[in-house]
Scaffold this motif. Structure first.
Motif, PDB file in Angstrom:
ATOM      1  N   GLN A  28       0.858  -1.186   0.000  1.00 29.93           N
ATOM      2  CA  GLN A  28       0.000   0.000   0.000  1.00 29.93           C
ATOM      3  C   GLN A  28       0.895   1.237   0.000  1.00 29.93           C
ATOM      4  O   GLN A  28       2.012   1.206   0.513  1.00 29.93           O
ATOM      5  CB  GLN A  28      -0.949  -0.019   1.191  1.00 29.93           C
ATOM      6  CG  GLN A  28      -0.307  -0.370   2.515  1.00 29.93           C
ATOM      7  CD  GLN A  28      -1.342  -0.544   3.608  1.00 29.93           C
ATOM      8  OE1 GLN A  28      -2.539  -0.529   3.356  1.00 29.93           O
ATOM      9  NE2 GLN A  28      -0.885  -0.678   4.830  1.00 29.93           N
ATOM     10  N   VAL A  29       0.368   2.320  -0.606  1.00 30.63           N
ATOM     11  CA  VAL A  29       1.211   3.498  -0.781  1.00 30.63           C
ATOM     12  C   VAL A  29       0.705   4.653   0.091  1.00 30.63           C
ATOM     13  O   VAL A  29      -0.501   4.788   0.328  1.00 30.63           O
ATOM     14  CB  VAL A  29       1.270   3.879  -2.288  1.00 30.63           C
ATOM     15  CG1 VAL A  29      -0.071   4.348  -2.804  1.00 30.63           C
ATOM     16  CG2 VAL A  29       2.330   4.928  -2.547  1.00 30.63           C
ATOM     17  N   ASP A  30       1.650   5.433   0.554  1.00 28.57           N
ATOM     18  CA  ASP A  30       1.337   6.580   1.402  1.00 28.57           C
ATOM     19  C   ASP A  30       0.604   7.653   0.585  1.00 28.57           C
ATOM     20  O   ASP A  30       0.980   7.944  -0.565  1.00 28.57           O
ATOM     21  CB  ASP A  30       2.658   7.130   1.961  1.00 28.57           C
ATOM     22  CG  ASP A  30       2.468   8.454   2.675  1.00 28.57           C
ATOM     23  OD1 ASP A  30       1.493   8.566   3.434  1.00 28.57           O
ATOM     24  OD2 ASP A  30       3.293   9.363   2.471  1.00 28.57           O
ATOM     25  N   PHE A  33       2.817  10.524  -0.586  1.00 26.27           N
ATOM     26  CA  PHE A  33       3.765  10.050  -1.594  1.00 26.27           C
ATOM     27  C   PHE A  33       3.054   9.899  -2.953  1.00 26.27           C
ATOM     28  O   PHE A  33       3.571  10.314  -4.001  1.00 26.27           O
ATOM     29  CB  PHE A  33       4.356   8.721  -1.130  1.00 26.27           C
ATOM     30  CG  PHE A  33       5.472   8.214  -1.994  1.00 26.27           C
ATOM     31  CD1 PHE A  33       6.682   8.888  -2.045  1.00 26.27           C
ATOM     32  CD2 PHE A  33       5.317   7.077  -2.749  1.00 26.27           C
ATOM     33  CE1 PHE A  33       7.723   8.429  -2.833  1.00 26.27           C
ATOM     34  CE2 PHE A  33       6.347   6.608  -3.542  1.00 26.27           C
ATOM     35  CZ  PHE A  33       7.551   7.287  -3.587  1.00 26.27           C
ATOM     36  N   VAL A  65       2.721   6.863  12.036  1.00 25.57           N
ATOM     37  CA  VAL A  65       4.142   6.572  11.839  1.00 25.57           C
ATOM     38  C   VAL A  65       4.901   7.691  12.539  1.00 25.57           C
ATOM     39  O   VAL A  65       4.722   8.865  12.211  1.00 25.57           O
ATOM     40  CB  VAL A  65       4.518   6.498  10.340  1.00 25.57           C
ATOM     41  CG1 VAL A  65       6.023   6.319  10.166  1.00 25.57           C
ATOM     42  CG2 VAL A  65       3.774   5.368   9.655  1.00 25.57           C
ATOM     43  N   ALA A  66       5.752   7.324  13.492  1.00 21.64           N
ATOM     44  CA  ALA A  66       6.479   8.302  14.306  1.00 21.64           C
ATOM     45  C   ALA A  66       5.510   9.339  14.889  1.00 21.64           C
ATOM     46  O   ALA A  66       5.753  10.540  14.835  1.00 21.64           O
ATOM     47  CB  ALA A  66       7.577   8.977  13.486  1.00 21.64           C
ATOM     48  N   LYS A  70      -0.937   8.885   9.319  1.00 20.75           N
ATOM     49  CA  LYS A  70      -0.612   8.611   7.915  1.00 20.75           C
ATOM     50  C   LYS A  70      -1.748   7.804   7.312  1.00 20.75           C
ATOM     51  O   LYS A  70      -2.369   6.993   7.990  1.00 20.75           O
ATOM     52  CB  LYS A  70       0.658   7.772   7.831  1.00 20.75           C
ATOM     53  CG  LYS A  70       1.933   8.546   7.916  1.00 20.75           C
ATOM     54  CD  LYS A  70       2.869   8.051   6.832  1.00 20.75           C
ATOM     55  CE  LYS A  70       4.093   8.922   6.692  1.00 20.75           C
ATOM     56  NZ  LYS A  70       4.440   9.113   5.307  1.00 20.75           N
ATOM     57  N   PHE A  72      -2.534   5.174   4.233  1.00 21.26           N
ATOM     58  CA  PHE A  72      -2.019   4.328   3.152  1.00 21.26           C
ATOM     59  C   PHE A  72      -3.203   3.832   2.329  1.00 21.26           C
ATOM     60  O   PHE A  72      -4.262   3.542   2.882  1.00 21.26           O
ATOM     61  CB  PHE A  72      -1.252   3.130   3.726  1.00 21.26           C
ATOM     62  CG  PHE A  72       0.104   3.499   4.272  1.00 21.26           C
ATOM     63  CD1 PHE A  72       1.204   3.581   3.431  1.00 21.26           C
ATOM     64  CD2 PHE A  72       0.279   3.770   5.620  1.00 21.26           C
ATOM     65  CE1 PHE A  72       2.449   3.923   3.916  1.00 21.26           C
ATOM     66  CE2 PHE A  72       1.526   4.116   6.121  1.00 21.26           C
ATOM     67  CZ  PHE A  72       2.618   4.192   5.263  1.00 21.26           C
TER      68      PHE A  72
END
Lengths: 97, 188
Positions: A28-30, A33, A65-66, A70, A72
């Motif tokens: 899966q893509v962010d 991004f 994330v951190a 986010k 995805f």
């Protein structure tokens, strides 16, 4: 005979599905991004992803994330099938012309 | 009512698809693992070269030489996970942990103070076993790379003891770096 898909055919959604369809089914893509890669704005990408999600063509996953939120996204199995059918229908139109 | 499209519209749509696929192919190419090959190839060149110039006792510094490689691998993985995520993203760490245990720690557990050259050759062979296994399951290039480097390790260990460390830098570390370049620039 493969059929055209009206939801997927919209140019931005077509590019989104082509991009997501290039990934393996487990990937899966962010969101950010993908937005950069397809040169879209937040609002534009978000609206088209919602349309594709409503149609069942993609699935979104919100995570951290951190400590930052986010999103995805990935093409669903049904979405991959619909996209492949749509591309085949486009090719058939050119072939029969 | 079914959609109707002219051949021109269909061609335009297919061109859009190709453009998006090409953009994504570039992204996927960056995720193929060549960064890991460069990092560990450089580490595998640095370790034996250190022993070549400083003597067999330099093996005690190998863990220190590996540290930048481990940190760089973690950094690459974190950056890539922020772009494309998958349940398999943690595999490289699993492989690294397995190699650390089986190739680096177990020989000490079993032998106490193993012979430096035999120890290094064994550790490299154990890494190549991981490459062979991953090659059989994931990507064929890892299989051939693993078999080639394993053969080079055995040649260096048994036939060229005088230049063993230099040989290992050239033919164990070198192929990893070169394979990284091959994947990065030649794969479509």
């Amino acid at each position: 005979m493969p059929e055209l898909d009206e939801i997927i055919h919209q140019p931005v959604r077509l590019r989104i599905m082509a991009a997501l369809g290039s990934l393996s089914p487990r990937e899966q893509v962010d969101f950010a991004f993908l937005k950069d890669k397809l040169e879209l704005t937040d609002g534009n990408l978000g609206a088209h992803l919602r349309a594709l999600e409503d149609a069942g063509s993609i699935a979104g996953e919100k995570t951290f994330v951190a400590r930052r939120p986010k999103t995805f996204v990935a093409a669903s199995t049904a979405g991959r099938k619909a996209f492949a059918g749509h591309v085949a229908a486009l090719q058939a139109i050119i072939k029969t012309s | 009512m079914p959609m109707k499209l002219s051949p021109q519209d269909a061609a335009t749509a297919l061109a859009e698809v190709d453009l998006a696929r090409t953009a994504m192919r570039h992204v996927i190419r960056e995720h193929r693992g060549h960064y890991y090959l460069w990092i560990w190839g450089a580490t595998w060149i640095a370790m034996p070269l250190t022993a070549y110039f400083a003597g067999d006792g330099a093996v005690r510094y190998f863990a220190l030489i590996c540290l930048p490689g481990i940190l760089a691998s973690v950094a690459v993985s974190l950056v890539q996970r922020r772009q494309i995520s998958s349940p398999d993203s943690f595999r490289p760490f699993g492989v690294m942990a397995g190699i650390l245990l089986f190739a680096v720690i177990f020989p000490f557990v079993l032998h106490g103070r193993p012979d430096p050259r035999a120890y290094y050759a064994y550790a490299c062979l154990a890494c190549m076993q991981a490459y062979v296994v991953m090659g059989l399951w994931v990507d064929r290039y890892l299989l051939w790379l693993g078999l080639f480097v394993a053969a080079m390790i055995l040649v260096g260990f048994f036939l060229l003891p005088g230049i063993f460390w230099l040989w290992m830098a050239l033919f164990a570390g070198g192929p990893l770096v070169l394979t990284g370049f091959y994947i990065r620039h030649c794969w479509r």
